[in-house]
Design a protein around this motif. Structure first.
Motif, PDB file in Angstrom:
ATOM      1  N   HIS A  62       0.873  -1.283   0.177  1.00  0.00           N
ATOM      2  CA  HIS A  62      -0.023  -0.034   0.160  1.00  0.00           C
ATOM      3  C   HIS A  62       0.835   1.558  -0.076  1.00  0.00           C
ATOM      4  O   HIS A  62       0.209   2.338  -0.093  1.00  0.00           O
ATOM      5  CB  HIS A  62      -0.974   0.006   1.152  1.00  0.00           C
ATOM      6  N   ASP A 107     -10.525  -5.336  -8.109  1.00  0.00           N
ATOM      7  CA  ASP A 107      -9.686  -4.319  -6.990  1.00  0.00           C
ATOM      8  C   ASP A 107     -10.675  -4.022  -5.903  1.00  0.00           C
ATOM      9  O   ASP A 107     -11.603  -3.605  -5.685  1.00  0.00           O
ATOM     10  CB  ASP A 107      -9.751  -3.039  -8.078  1.00  0.00           C
ATOM     11  N   TYR A 108      -9.797  -4.473  -4.802  1.00  0.00           N
ATOM     12  CA  TYR A 108     -10.443  -4.340  -3.405  1.00  0.00           C
ATOM     13  C   TYR A 108      -9.677  -3.230  -2.791  1.00  0.00           C
ATOM     14  O   TYR A 108      -9.893  -3.248  -1.473  1.00  0.00           O
ATOM     15  CB  TYR A 108     -10.568  -5.461  -2.727  1.00  0.00           C
ATOM     16  N   THR A 109      -8.663  -2.473  -3.797  1.00  0.00           N
ATOM     17  CA  THR A 109      -7.844  -1.514  -2.659  1.00  0.00           C
ATOM     18  C   THR A 109      -8.494  -0.191  -2.427  1.00  0.00           C
ATOM     19  O   THR A 109      -9.530  -0.088  -2.990  1.00  0.00           O
ATOM     20  CB  THR A 109      -6.292  -1.441  -3.422  1.00  0.00           C
ATOM     21  N   HIS A 110      -7.875   0.519  -1.490  1.00  0.00           N
ATOM     22  CA  HIS A 110      -8.453   1.761  -1.227  1.00  0.00           C
ATOM     23  C   HIS A 110      -7.367   2.824  -0.964  1.00  0.00           C
ATOM     24  O   HIS A 110      -6.287   2.468  -0.509  1.00  0.00           O
ATOM     25  CB  HIS A 110      -9.557   1.753  -0.124  1.00  0.00           C
ATOM     26  N   ARG A 112      -5.063   4.358  -2.763  1.00  0.00           N
ATOM     27  CA  ARG A 112      -3.889   4.209  -3.477  1.00  0.00           C
ATOM     28  C   ARG A 112      -4.158   5.321  -4.861  1.00  0.00           C
ATOM     29  O   ARG A 112      -5.218   5.552  -5.186  1.00  0.00           O
ATOM     30  CB  ARG A 112      -3.623   2.955  -3.999  1.00  0.00           C
ATOM     31  N   CYS A 160      -7.447  -8.141  -5.982  1.00  0.00           N
ATOM     32  CA  CYS A 160      -5.963  -7.437  -5.228  1.00  0.00           C
ATOM     33  C   CYS A 160      -6.788  -6.613  -4.052  1.00  0.00           C
ATOM     34  O   CYS A 160      -7.770  -5.867  -4.023  1.00  0.00           O
ATOM     35  CB  CYS A 160      -5.830  -6.156  -6.255  1.00  0.00           C
ATOM     36  N   THR A 161      -6.065  -7.160  -2.971  1.00  0.00           N
ATOM     37  CA  THR A 161      -6.438  -6.495  -1.559  1.00  0.00           C
ATOM     38  C   THR A 161      -5.314  -5.563  -1.032  1.00  0.00           C
ATOM     39  O   THR A 161      -4.461  -5.437  -1.666  1.00  0.00           O
ATOM     40  CB  THR A 161      -6.414  -7.738  -0.545  1.00  0.00           C
ATOM     41  N   GLN A 162      -5.762  -4.744  -0.005  1.00  0.00           N
ATOM     42  CA  GLN A 162      -4.985  -3.738   0.337  1.00  0.00           C
ATOM     43  C   GLN A 162      -3.718  -4.065   1.133  1.00  0.00           C
ATOM     44  O   GLN A 162      -2.858  -3.518   0.900  1.00  0.00           O
ATOM     45  CB  GLN A 162      -5.988  -2.875   1.314  1.00  0.00           C
ATOM     46  N   MET A 185      -1.834  -8.363  -3.699  1.00  0.00           N
ATOM     47  CA  MET A 185      -1.927  -7.071  -3.163  1.00  0.00           C
ATOM     48  C   MET A 185      -1.447  -5.952  -4.097  1.00  0.00           C
ATOM     49  O   MET A 185      -1.162  -4.849  -3.717  1.00  0.00           O
ATOM     50  CB  MET A 185      -1.143  -6.880  -1.637  1.00  0.00           C
ATOM     51  N   THR A 186      -0.852  -6.224  -5.351  1.00  0.00           N
ATOM     52  CA  THR A 186      -0.087  -5.446  -6.067  1.00  0.00           C
ATOM     53  C   THR A 186      -0.786  -5.199  -7.438  1.00  0.00           C
ATOM     54  O   THR A 186      -0.124  -4.271  -8.124  1.00  0.00           O
ATOM     55  CB  THR A 186       1.253  -5.955  -6.110  1.00  0.00           C
TER      56      THR A 186
END
Ligand code: HPA
Length: 246
Positions: A62, A107-110, A112, A160-162, A185-186
């Motif tokens: 992250h 996409d499960y990231t936040h 970024r 893709c997790t955070q 994660m990337t």
């Protein structure tokens, strides 16, 4: 001429048999990339190598400056990126040390920084992301794997997790319901940024562990490292077949 870059992930911060020709400390309008750009010769081909988590593996997923990484490669004249990535296996055939060339992303990231198209624009730009991984480059990776005599899984959805923590089993059950086969994660925003700058991008995913709840055993770093050592050695064989192709 095609200029290839390899972004090395966990387990691939260095490439065996890579002959370093030049090390470039670069800066971009988005800041500094994760590592120096290393130009060198790999299996006879000139490539650029970037260590995604830094050369000492000290930058968590992250905190990676994805925009600087992709911009630095663009500025260096790169036209295709092969992203090596460690992942957890969700689908039953995606067990530890397996190789897969994923075809889709959720996409499960936040939080970024995920686009180059933000400020000072002439017009709003929406990239086509129907195929988040460049189909022709995916085919080349699969073909290289085949020629190298490896069993490489064709396709799969990369969730893709955070991070940086691993997931709970309930989160993995949700990802599975969503259709994810692998978890890492990337991939995001890396893949989207490459598309925004019109760089071909595909991923060689190496399964480091069963995703949380998919095996009875606790996930340990020792297990991850052992599986990655084997999987990344296979990934290097795939790269060799790709780069020595006539
Ligand atoms: N989850 C997310 N990312 C990962 C995993 C995982 O289980 N293993 C390696 N990268």
């Amino acid at each position: 001429m095609t200029q290839t870059a390899i972004i090395g992930g966990t387990g691939l911060t260095r490439l065996p048999e890579f002959q370093i020709l030049a090390r470039e400390k670069v800066s971009t309008i988005w800041g500094e990339p994760s590592s120096d750009l290393i130009r060198g010769r790999l299996y006879g081909a000139e490539i650029v190598f970037l260590a995604r988590h830094g050369e000492n593996h000290s930058i968590p997923p992250h905190r990676i400056n994805y925009r600087a990484n992709i911009q630095a490669l663009k500025d260096a004249g790169v036209s295709r990126i092969i992203a090596a990535a460690a992942v957890g296996g969700i689908r039953a055939d995606m067990g530890p040390a397996k190789l897969a060339i994923p075809s889709q992303i959720i996409d499960y990231t936040h939080g970024r920084a995920g686009t180059f198209f933000e400020d000072g624009l002439d017009h709003v730009t929406h990239i086509d992301f129907t195929h988040p991984y460049t189909p022709s480059l995916r085919e080349q990776l699969l073909d290289a794997g085949f020629r190298a005599g490896l069993r490489v899984i064709d396709g799969g959805v990369y969730g893709c997790t955070q991070g940086p923590r691993l997931e709970t089993p309930a989160e993995i059950t949700r990802l599975e319901r969503d259709g994810c086969d692998l978890v890492g994660m990337t991939a995001m925003p890396e893949a989207a940024l490459a598309r925004e700058l019109e760089i071909d991008y595909a991923c060689c995913a190496v399964v480091a562990n069963w995703a949380a709840g998919k095996s009875e055993r606790e996930i340990t770093m020792a297990e991850i490292e052992q599986n990655l050592a084997k999987g990344m050695a296979d990934c290097a064989k795939l790269l060799q077949a790709l780069l020595t192709q006539v």
